[in-house]
Scaffold this active site. Structure first.
Site, PDB file in Angstrom:
ATOM      1  N   GLY A   1      -8.507  -7.616  10.490  1.00  0.00           N
ATOM      2  CA  GLY A   1      -8.298  -7.616   9.053  1.00  0.00           C
ATOM      3  C   GLY A   1      -7.820  -8.995   8.646  1.00  0.00           C
ATOM      4  O   GLY A   1      -8.078  -9.983   9.324  1.00  0.00           O
TER       5      GLY A   1
ATOM      6  N   ASP B   1       5.910  -1.718  13.997  1.00  0.00           N
ATOM      7  CA  ASP B   1       4.651  -2.146  14.600  1.00  0.00           C
ATOM      8  C   ASP B   1       4.794  -2.568  16.049  1.00  0.00           C
ATOM      9  O   ASP B   1       3.807  -2.673  16.770  1.00  0.00           O
ATOM     10  CB  ASP B   1       4.070  -3.318  13.804  1.00  0.00           C
ATOM     11  CG  ASP B   1       2.971  -2.874  12.852  1.00  0.00           C
ATOM     12  OD1 ASP B   1       2.333  -1.855  13.123  1.00  0.00           O
ATOM     13  OD2 ASP B   1       2.747  -3.569  11.846  1.00  0.00           O
TER      14      ASP B   1
ATOM     15  N   LYS C   1       0.862  -1.175   0.000  1.00  0.00           N
ATOM     16  CA  LYS C   1       0.000   0.000   0.000  1.00  0.00           C
ATOM     17  C   LYS C   1       0.900   1.227   0.000  1.00  0.00           C
ATOM     18  O   LYS C   1       1.835   1.318   0.802  1.00  0.00           O
ATOM     19  CB  LYS C   1      -0.899   0.001   1.236  1.00  0.00           C
ATOM     20  CG  LYS C   1      -1.815  -1.205   1.334  1.00  0.00           C
ATOM     21  CD  LYS C   1      -2.585  -1.196   2.649  1.00  0.00           C
ATOM     22  CE  LYS C   1      -3.414  -2.456   2.805  1.00  0.00           C
ATOM     23  NZ  LYS C   1      -4.095  -2.504   4.133  1.00  0.00           N
TER      24      LYS C   1
END
Length: 394
Positions: free
Chosen positions: A209, A149, A17
């Site tokens: 997700g 993350d 992305k």
């Protein structure tokens, strides 16, 4: 004077992305986004520029070296945005281990440290490194940063992060890290802006997700999470199993004679909702399918999410709010409904109409635990961290 542009790269296991941001002052403004799905052939660049959307076919392939493909992607993007104005790029990197306590400039030295953590995230870390290498090859002078993350979860206590294994292995870095930190950081900030009283309390955020996890947050800080040492842990995901009895792994490797490579492939690519349903790892397909196996996969998903909410509420010593985010969490009322039905005992009660419309607040006025739907934006977090490092340069 033309504003500068900033690019973000969120390289997952099957997609990349790309965020395109205009930089005017100290806050980035998103002006476009793009996605390349490596699971399709021929590859297509899905581009959104303002209200307009484009489907641009690509000739390149997603091999070990992404430079040729990204060169083609850059040429397509340059037809819509002035890439000569790009001054910086930020990358999402899944694992920072105990090495990185926050975002960093990506230099030869820091890239080597990122690479040293590959064994801790064998599915995701190589993807980020391939993207960093490709961008570096195409734009060697471009200022690049890495956002991790894991760093949002550094506020968890040593007790929460510890596994019940010999202490020497903990000291070597085998511990619970937690993931999806960029998403949790963004959603926690968004909750603080929308409901500050709630945000200062005890909150569980469910990032649902293709990869999925939950995080217990108190006063905006991570206190516990469902994912631990790896991105396989916690609740079931599209193709990953979530928590698994270690004895099952010993059984696969022993009596069943599976190789480590076979087990790894099964755990990352053939388990989770796909494994249980035998049909798909996509909850949209499973919800629309009337078969018993598809429904069992969704019910198992909801059961494990609800169970993890209860465990995280125990860590927090209570629960003021439950927040749903990411693709499933933001857009699938049926999944939220099934989770909430298993949490009525805790005080989670959804307003049917609000839930069906994906409203901001979806709990009933009488619910003891408030429930929200807040879209996440990992790319914005990457952009803001990249810009902060860039602006701090002498």
């Amino acid at each position: 004077m033309t504003d500068s542009l900033l690019l973000t790269f969120n390289a997952g296991s099957s997609t990349v992305k790309i965020g395109i941001f205009r930089v005017d002052g100290e806050r980035p403004e998103r002006i476009g986004k793009a996605v390349v799905d490596f699971g399709t052939y021929p590859l297509t660049l899905h581009l959104k520029e303002g209200p307009e959307q484009f489907e641009l076919p690509l000739k390149g392939e997603a091999g070990d070296d992404l430079a040729e493909l990204m060169d083609e992607v850059f040429r397509e993007l340059d037809k819509h945005f002035d890439l000569d104005a790009v001054t910086s790029a930020g990358h999402r990197i899944v694992h920072g281990g105990d090495v990185f306590g926050g975002p960093v400039e990506l230099t030869t030295e820091t890239i080597a440290k990122v690479r040293s953590l590959t064994d801790l995230a064998p599915l995701h870390q190589p993807q980020a490194l391939r993207m960093i290498k490709a961008v570096r090859h195409l734009r060697p002078a471009l200022f690049q940063t890495g956002s991790f993350d894991t760093t949002f979860h550094a506020t968890q206590s040593d007790l929460v992060r510890r596994l019940a294994i010999p202490r020497a292995y903990h000291d070597q870095g085998i511990k619970r890290y937690g993931f999806h930190g960029l998403s949790y950081q963004y959603v926690a900030g968004a909750l603080a802006a929308k409901a500050p009283d709630i945000a200062n309390g005890k909150v569980v955020i469910a990032h649902l997700g293709g990869g999925a996890s939950l995080c217990a947050i108190e006063n905006g800080k991570s206190r516990d999470s469902s994912m631990g040492f790896s991105t396989l842990d916690g609740i079931p995901m599209a193709t990953r199993p979530g928590w698994l009895d270690p004895g099952v792994l010993l059984h696969f490797l022993g009596p069943l004679g599976k190789s480590v490579e076979e087990v790894e492939d099964m755990l990352y690519h053939k388990s989770g909702l796909l494994g249980v349903s035998g049909l798909s790892g996509d909850t949209r397909e499973l919800i629309g399918d009337g078969g018993s196996q598809a429904q069992e996969a969704i019910d198992l998903f909801a059961l494990r999410i609800a169970g993890e909410v209860g465990r995280l509420a125990s860590t927090l010593g209570g629960l003021d709010a439950l927040v749903f985010t990411a693709g499933i969490g933001e857009n699938q009322p049926e999944v939220r409904k099934r989770v909430a039905e298993r949490l009525l005992w805790l005080g989670v009660e959804l307003d049917t109409a609000a839930n069906h419309s994906n409203a901001l607040k979806i709990s009933t006025p009488a619910a003891r635990v408030a429930a929200y739907v807040i879209p996440t934006d990992e790319e914005r977090m990457i952009a803001e961290e990249c810009l902060a490092i860039l602006n701090s340069q002498p």
